[in-house]
Design a protein around this motif. Structure first.
Motif, PDB file in Angstrom:
ATOM      1  N   CYS A  63      81.342 138.975 -32.196  1.00 26.33           N
ATOM      2  CA  CYS A  63      80.086 138.564 -31.567  1.00 26.33           C
ATOM      3  C   CYS A  63      79.775 137.150 -32.033  1.00 26.33           C
ATOM      4  CB  CYS A  63      78.954 139.509 -31.971  1.00 26.33           C
ATOM      5  SG  CYS A  63      77.364 138.940 -31.299  1.00 26.33           S
ATOM      6  N   GLY A 143      73.961 141.066 -37.375  1.00 30.49           N
ATOM      7  CA  GLY A 143      73.327 140.002 -36.606  1.00 30.49           C
ATOM      8  C   GLY A 143      71.816 140.142 -36.481  1.00 30.49           C
ATOM      9  N   CYS A 146      70.022 143.069 -33.979  1.00 33.30           N
ATOM     10  CA  CYS A 146      69.825 144.404 -34.557  1.00 33.30           C
ATOM     11  C   CYS A 146      68.933 144.342 -35.791  1.00 33.30           C
ATOM     12  CB  CYS A 146      71.156 145.081 -34.845  1.00 33.30           C
ATOM     13  SG  CYS A 146      72.300 144.133 -35.836  1.00 33.30           S
ATOM     14  N   CYS A 188      71.659 145.977 -29.184  1.00 36.06           N
ATOM     15  CA  CYS A 188      73.018 146.188 -28.672  1.00 36.06           C
ATOM     16  C   CYS A 188      73.523 147.598 -28.978  1.00 36.06           C
ATOM     17  CB  CYS A 188      73.979 145.124 -29.177  1.00 36.06           C
ATOM     18  SG  CYS A 188      73.626 143.512 -28.481  1.00 36.06           S
ATOM     19  N   CYS A 275      74.225 147.175 -34.803  1.00 39.83           N
ATOM     20  CA  CYS A 275      74.687 147.245 -33.420  1.00 39.83           C
ATOM     21  C   CYS A 275      76.093 147.848 -33.357  1.00 39.83           C
ATOM     22  CB  CYS A 275      74.707 145.843 -32.838  1.00 39.83           C
ATOM     23  SG  CYS A 275      75.596 144.673 -33.894  1.00 39.83           S
ATOM     24  N   ARG A 279      80.215 145.228 -38.177  1.00 36.52           N
ATOM     25  CA  ARG A 279      81.263 144.519 -38.918  1.00 36.52           C
ATOM     26  C   ARG A 279      81.081 144.737 -40.421  1.00 36.52           C
ATOM     27  NH1 ARG A 279      79.138 139.646 -35.647  1.00 36.52           N
ATOM     28  NH2 ARG A 279      77.446 141.164 -35.685  1.00 36.52           N
ATOM     29  N   LYS A 417      70.102 139.598 -22.919  1.00 38.49           N
ATOM     30  CA  LYS A 417      70.333 141.013 -23.202  1.00 38.49           C
ATOM     31  C   LYS A 417      69.040 141.665 -23.643  1.00 38.49           C
ATOM     32  CE  LYS A 417      71.642 140.833 -28.079  1.00 38.49           C
ATOM     33  NZ  LYS A 417      70.757 141.682 -28.872  1.00 38.49           N
ATOM     34  N   GLY A 441      77.044 141.091 -27.544  1.00 39.16           N
ATOM     35  CA  GLY A 441      78.151 141.149 -28.496  1.00 39.16           C
ATOM     36  C   GLY A 441      79.503 140.810 -27.889  1.00 39.16           C
TER      37      GLY A 441
HETATM   38  S1  SF4 Z   1      76.257 142.710 -30.931  1.00 42.26           S
HETATM   39 FE1  SF4 Z   1      74.159 142.194 -30.345  1.00 42.26          FE
HETATM   40  S2  SF4 Z   1      72.813 142.773 -32.043  1.00 42.26           S
HETATM   41 FE2  SF4 Z   1      74.936 142.731 -32.763  1.00 42.26          FE
HETATM   42  S3  SF4 Z   1      75.125 140.734 -33.675  1.00 42.26           S
HETATM   43 FE3  SF4 Z   1      75.882 140.599 -31.581  1.00 42.26          FE
HETATM   44  S4  SF4 Z   1      74.109 139.963 -30.329  1.00 42.26           S
HETATM   45 FE4  SF4 Z   1      73.347 140.638 -32.329  1.00 42.26          FE
END
Ligand code: SF4
Length: 507
Positions: A63, A143, A146, A188, A275, A279, A417, A441
């Motif tokens: 992401c 991220g 979330c 996400c 999300c 990771r 999103k 993501g």
């Molecule tokens: S998948 Fe969505 S919530 Fe997760 S880090 Fe990426 S943009 Fe942010």
């Protein structure tokens, strides 16, 4: 010192940012099996699966929001923790320079991006001493989308659609349901939650995050908490939030609960929402040289099984092709649920750009154009730029500005999103514009849709916040808010609220 420590940290950071661990892949595979073919959630999951494979194959960031690097480290007595912390900071800066991490550290007073992911509080590094000789380092990259969905409850409390949550495990169950429902698709989904019962407010959140370092397929050693985790996972996918909040069966892939003692007067329930781009990896290092002896959460001798068996995202023939600039009649013909493929120019704009546009004209004409809520990873490439990762960011943050920006500058579509609110929906109707959901993501997938970075404006805001001029081809999105007053997000939230109320009492 430990000659291999720096390289081990760099390896850990890059691997964590680019390759999802097998337990998360397995959970996402079963989420894919839960969504009937042809639904919006199934299409979103196909893009996510393709993205996971692309990221691992090309060693690109899964992401574009590579999150807050959070290290949990165990060292033997006598280890030089200050030196290790400095090596980790240097490895973070190097991974950022290589485009494996996005520059994500922003001065909270001036808004200036440090450019290398270093600054007060960045990265987060916690040390603990243990009795073993080797060193264990665990890393979580979580991220902002979330992180904004985290929630902390002080019980007893009255919760929307669930009623009273008391100071017991039933009250905790209601808090977790409420947090996941409240997140909708903004974090996400399908996501995973780490939960802490008790503690004080600060330790509660920290302990909740520590639960995210548990493997999704483990069993809680506390039988009472194991039962609660199973109960949550057994019912929460009935909420109907679904992938990216599009509705469907895949809402949560993990629930891990821990507990801390508390003051008699306090009863906090802290929920850390992560999300699908979950990771998290770890390594065990030799105490003599700092070289990697063992990986945690992955076994390098077993190559990852590809997420997609066949084609990933495939066209059905029903997609609507859009070429920018777009006229009003074309936009008015679109309705919620349509899948569009965009070609032409799109312009990124997130928090700083929207705040700028409230007081200034845009650096390029936006009439008939598309704004993309995206903070990409972009590297300088000779005289030009190379797009490294380009998925959407959470749109809800732009709700105070978006309607006015659309009306004032004639914007025809916004890509993001998680959906937007009533003010934006009214502006879409008034001006003839649509909100398009991209798949959160899916940074590698969307980076491949960028044919060229034609330019950049407002670079003084830093790489993620600048306005990037992107020439795209067949960039897929779903219309989730149209110009006739319809919003898929509003519908899913209302329908899931009814289902949430149905889960208020359990035996
Ligand atoms: S998948 Fe969505 S919530 Fe997760 S880090 Fe990426 S943009 Fe942010």
């Amino acid at each position: 010192m430990l000659p291999a420590f720096f390289d081990s940290m760099l390896d850990l950071i890059i691997r964590t940012s680019t390759d999802l661990p097998p337990d998360v892949r397995a959970a996402m595979k079963s989420a894919m099996g839960a969504e009937p073919a042809g639904t919006q959630s199934a299409q979103a999951l196909a893009i996510i699966a393709e993205n996971i494979d692309m990221a691992a194959d090309g060693e690109g960031a899964i992401c574009q929001d590579t999150g807050m690097p959070t290290f949990e480290i165990k060292t033997p007595a006598g280890a030089n923790q200050g030196w290790m912390a400095q090596q980790i900071r240097e490895a973070i800066a190097e991974a950022t320079r290589r485009g494996k991490l996005r520059p994500n550290s922003v001065d909270s007073i001036t808004g200036k991006n440090s450019g290398n992911n270093l600054g007060p509080g960045t990265p987060v590094i916690h040390f603990e001493q243990w009795d073993r000789d080797d060193i264990e380092v665990r890393l979580l990259l979580k991220g902002g989308g979330c992180e904004n969905c985290n929630a902390q409850y002080s019980l007893p409390a009255d919760l929307a659609h669930l009623g009273r949550a008391d100071r017991d495990l039933e009250g905790v169950r209601k808090c977790i349901l409420h947090a996941v429902w409240q997140a909708q698709g903004k974090g996400c989904s399908p996501g995973a939650v780490g939960v802490c019962i008790g503690g004080d407010r600060a330790n509660g959140y920290h302990h909740a995050k520590l639960q995210l370092f548990r493997s999704l397929d483990d069993v809680n050693p506390d039988a009472r908490l194991a039962e609660l985790e199973a109960k949550i996972l057994g019912t929460i996918n009935d909420l109907g939030v679904g992938t990216m909040g599009f509705g469907g069966h895949a809402t949560l892939i993990g629930c891990k609960i821990g507990a801390l003692n508390r003051l008699p007067a306090c009863y906090f329930v802290s929920v850390a929402y992560d999300c699908w781009a979950f990771r998290r990896l770890g390594v065990v290092l030799g105490a003599a040289d700092g070289a990697i002896k063992q990986w945690l959460f992955r076994d390098p001798s077993h190559p990852a099984i590809p997420m997609i068996d066949q084609a990933g995202f495939t066209r059905t023939g029903r997609e609507v092709e859009l070429r920018t600039p777009i006229d009003e009649a074309t936009i008015r013909s679109l309705k919620v649920g349509d899948v569009v493929l965009i070609s032409g120019m799109i312009y990124t704009g997130r928090d700083s750009v929207h705040s700028h546009l409230m007081k200034n004209d845009p650096p390029v004409p936006l009439n008939g154009q598309i704004i993309y809520h995206c903070g990409p990873v972009v590297l300088k490439d000779g005289d030009g730029w190379k797009m490294m990762a380009a998925g959407p960011t959470t749109s809800a943050r732009e709700e105070p500005y978006q309607g006015e920006v659309i009306k004032r500058f004639g914007v025809r579509a916004v890509i993001g999103k998680g959906g937007m609110g009533a003010k934006t929906l009214a502006a879409l109707k008034e001006s003839g514009a649509v909100y398009l959901s991209a798949i959160g993501g899916a940074a590698q997938f969307y980076a491949r849709c960028v044919e060229n970075v034609d330019g950049v404006s407002l670079m003084e805001f830093g790489v993620p916040e600048a306005m990037w001029h992107l020439r795209v081809r067949d960039f897929p999105c779903i219309v989730t808010m149209d110009s006739h007053g319809n919003s898929l997000h509003k519908e899913v939230e209302a329908a899931s609220a009814v289902k949430l109320a149905g889960l208020s009492e359990m035996d």
